[in-house]
Scaffold this motif. Sequence first.
Motif, PDB file in Angstrom:
ATOM      1  N   GLN A  16       0.195   7.643  -6.056  1.00 31.67           N
ATOM      2  CA  GLN A  16      -0.935   8.569  -6.008  1.00 31.67           C
ATOM      3  C   GLN A  16      -0.453   9.987  -5.738  1.00 31.67           C
ATOM      4  O   GLN A  16      -0.903  10.935  -6.386  1.00 31.67           O
ATOM      5  CB  GLN A  16      -1.931   8.127  -4.926  1.00 31.67           C
ATOM      6  N   ASN A  17       0.460  10.124  -4.803  1.00 30.63           N
ATOM      7  CA  ASN A  17       0.999  11.451  -4.487  1.00 30.63           C
ATOM      8  C   ASN A  17       1.813  12.025  -5.638  1.00 30.63           C
ATOM      9  O   ASN A  17       1.703  13.207  -5.951  1.00 30.63           O
ATOM     10  CB  ASN A  17       1.858  11.390  -3.220  1.00 30.63           C
ATOM     11  N   ASP A  73      -7.116   7.230  -8.252  1.00 27.25           N
ATOM     12  CA  ASP A  73      -7.662   6.038  -8.908  1.00 27.25           C
ATOM     13  C   ASP A  73      -6.533   5.145  -9.412  1.00 27.25           C
ATOM     14  O   ASP A  73      -5.753   5.531 -10.290  1.00 27.25           O
ATOM     15  CB  ASP A  73      -8.562   6.468 -10.068  1.00 27.25           C
ATOM     16  N   VAL A  74      -6.442   3.936  -8.858  1.00 30.45           N
ATOM     17  CA  VAL A  74      -5.359   3.012  -9.198  1.00 30.45           C
ATOM     18  C   VAL A  74      -5.424   2.605 -10.671  1.00 30.45           C
ATOM     19  O   VAL A  74      -4.394   2.473 -11.329  1.00 30.45           O
ATOM     20  CB  VAL A  74      -5.395   1.772  -8.272  1.00 30.45           C
ATOM     21  N   GLY A  75      -6.620   2.436 -11.208  1.00 33.31           N
ATOM     22  CA  GLY A  75      -6.765   2.091 -12.621  1.00 33.31           C
ATOM     23  C   GLY A  75      -6.187   3.160 -13.527  1.00 33.31           C
ATOM     24  O   GLY A  75      -5.510   2.851 -14.520  1.00 33.31           O
ATOM     25  N   LYS A  76      -6.427   4.431 -13.194  1.00 38.32           N
ATOM     26  CA  LYS A  76      -5.873   5.528 -13.993  1.00 38.32           C
ATOM     27  C   LYS A  76      -4.353   5.584 -13.877  1.00 38.32           C
ATOM     28  O   LYS A  76      -3.664   5.888 -14.846  1.00 38.32           O
ATOM     29  CB  LYS A  76      -6.493   6.862 -13.567  1.00 38.32           C
ATOM     30  N   ILE A  77      -3.844   5.291 -12.684  1.00 35.61           N
ATOM     31  CA  ILE A  77      -2.396   5.269 -12.502  1.00 35.61           C
ATOM     32  C   ILE A  77      -1.778   4.204 -13.398  1.00 35.61           C
ATOM     33  O   ILE A  77      -0.785   4.455 -14.083  1.00 35.61           O
ATOM     34  CB  ILE A  77      -2.028   5.019 -11.019  1.00 35.61           C
ATOM     35  N   LYS A  78      -2.379   3.006 -13.408  1.00 35.39           N
ATOM     36  CA  LYS A  78      -1.882   1.930 -14.260  1.00 35.39           C
ATOM     37  C   LYS A  78      -1.931   2.329 -15.730  1.00 35.39           C
ATOM     38  O   LYS A  78      -0.997   2.040 -16.486  1.00 35.39           O
ATOM     39  CB  LYS A  78      -2.689   0.657 -14.020  1.00 35.39           C
ATOM     40  N   LEU A  91      -0.427  -3.514  -9.502  1.00 34.05           N
ATOM     41  CA  LEU A  91      -0.478  -2.852  -8.201  1.00 34.05           C
ATOM     42  C   LEU A  91      -1.443  -3.581  -7.286  1.00 34.05           C
ATOM     43  O   LEU A  91      -2.608  -3.766  -7.612  1.00 34.05           O
ATOM     44  CB  LEU A  91      -0.909  -1.394  -8.372  1.00 34.05           C
ATOM     45  N   ARG A  92      -0.943  -3.943  -6.119  1.00 32.65           N
ATOM     46  CA  ARG A  92      -1.752  -4.673  -5.148  1.00 32.65           C
ATOM     47  C   ARG A  92      -1.455  -4.136  -3.757  1.00 32.65           C
ATOM     48  O   ARG A  92      -0.310  -3.878  -3.428  1.00 32.65           O
ATOM     49  CB  ARG A  92      -1.418  -6.155  -5.176  1.00 32.65           C
ATOM     50  N   SER A  93      -2.491  -4.006  -2.956  1.00 34.58           N
ATOM     51  CA  SER A  93      -2.282  -3.487  -1.611  1.00 34.58           C
ATOM     52  C   SER A  93      -1.841  -4.572  -0.637  1.00 34.58           C
ATOM     53  O   SER A  93      -1.330  -4.271   0.429  1.00 34.58           O
ATOM     54  CB  SER A  93      -3.546  -2.809  -1.097  1.00 34.58           C
ATOM     55  N   ASP A  94      -2.026  -5.839  -0.996  1.00 30.92           N
ATOM     56  CA  ASP A  94      -1.721  -6.914  -0.057  1.00 30.92           C
ATOM     57  C   ASP A  94      -0.580  -7.817  -0.507  1.00 30.92           C
ATOM     58  O   ASP A  94      -0.265  -8.792   0.153  1.00 30.92           O
ATOM     59  CB  ASP A  94      -2.965  -7.756   0.198  1.00 30.92           C
ATOM     60  N   GLN A  95       0.033  -7.508  -1.631  1.00 29.17           N
ATOM     61  CA  GLN A  95       1.169  -8.277  -2.140  1.00 29.17           C
ATOM     62  C   GLN A  95       2.165  -7.311  -2.759  1.00 29.17           C
ATOM     63  O   GLN A  95       1.894  -6.126  -2.901  1.00 29.17           O
ATOM     64  CB  GLN A  95       0.716  -9.281  -3.197  1.00 29.17           C
ATOM     65  N   GLN A 152       0.797  -1.226   0.000  1.00 32.35           N
ATOM     66  CA  GLN A 152       0.000   0.000   0.000  1.00 32.35           C
ATOM     67  C   GLN A 152       0.832   1.279   0.000  1.00 32.35           C
ATOM     68  O   GLN A 152       0.468   2.251  -0.643  1.00 32.35           O
ATOM     69  CB  GLN A 152      -0.954  -0.007   1.199  1.00 32.35           C
ATOM     70  N   TRP A 153       1.960   1.296   0.698  1.00 33.74           N
ATOM     71  CA  TRP A 153       2.750   2.530   0.746  1.00 33.74           C
ATOM     72  C   TRP A 153       3.270   2.919  -0.629  1.00 33.74           C
ATOM     73  O   TRP A 153       3.410   4.097  -0.935  1.00 33.74           O
ATOM     74  CB  TRP A 153       3.880   2.437   1.773  1.00 33.74           C
ATOM     75  N   GLU A 154       3.557   1.941  -1.492  1.00 29.42           N
ATOM     76  CA  GLU A 154       3.991   2.260  -2.851  1.00 29.42           C
ATOM     77  C   GLU A 154       2.840   2.869  -3.650  1.00 29.42           C
ATOM     78  O   GLU A 154       3.044   3.807  -4.413  1.00 29.42           O
ATOM     79  CB  GLU A 154       4.503   1.018  -3.569  1.00 29.42           C
TER      80      GLU A 154
END
Length: 83
Positions: free
Chosen positions: A26-27, A33-38, A50-54, A19-21
């Motif tokens: 995002q910053n 929006d993670v989809g837009k970042i991708k 991108l995954r918050s748990d892996q 999540q910190w990445e």
Amino acid sequence: MNKNSIKDDELEKVNGGRQWEIRGLQNALGITDVGKIKDILLKHEIDADLRSDQDNIYVDVRTGELIRHEEVLELIKTNQRDE
């Protein structure tokens, strides 16, 4: 040898992401929006899983090589890719 030590390759896995990445991306991009970042990264030939748990995975589309999170942030900061 210390049984409680972590090998470099194991430490890299621990440092790999989560999540910190995602918050860092995002910053850096000013987008939540993670989809837009991708999508933005893919336009710059970086395939991001991108995954918050892996561990997050970044791949240079042109070479197929893995890219470290810090390198992705640097590319965003400088807004450039080698031609």
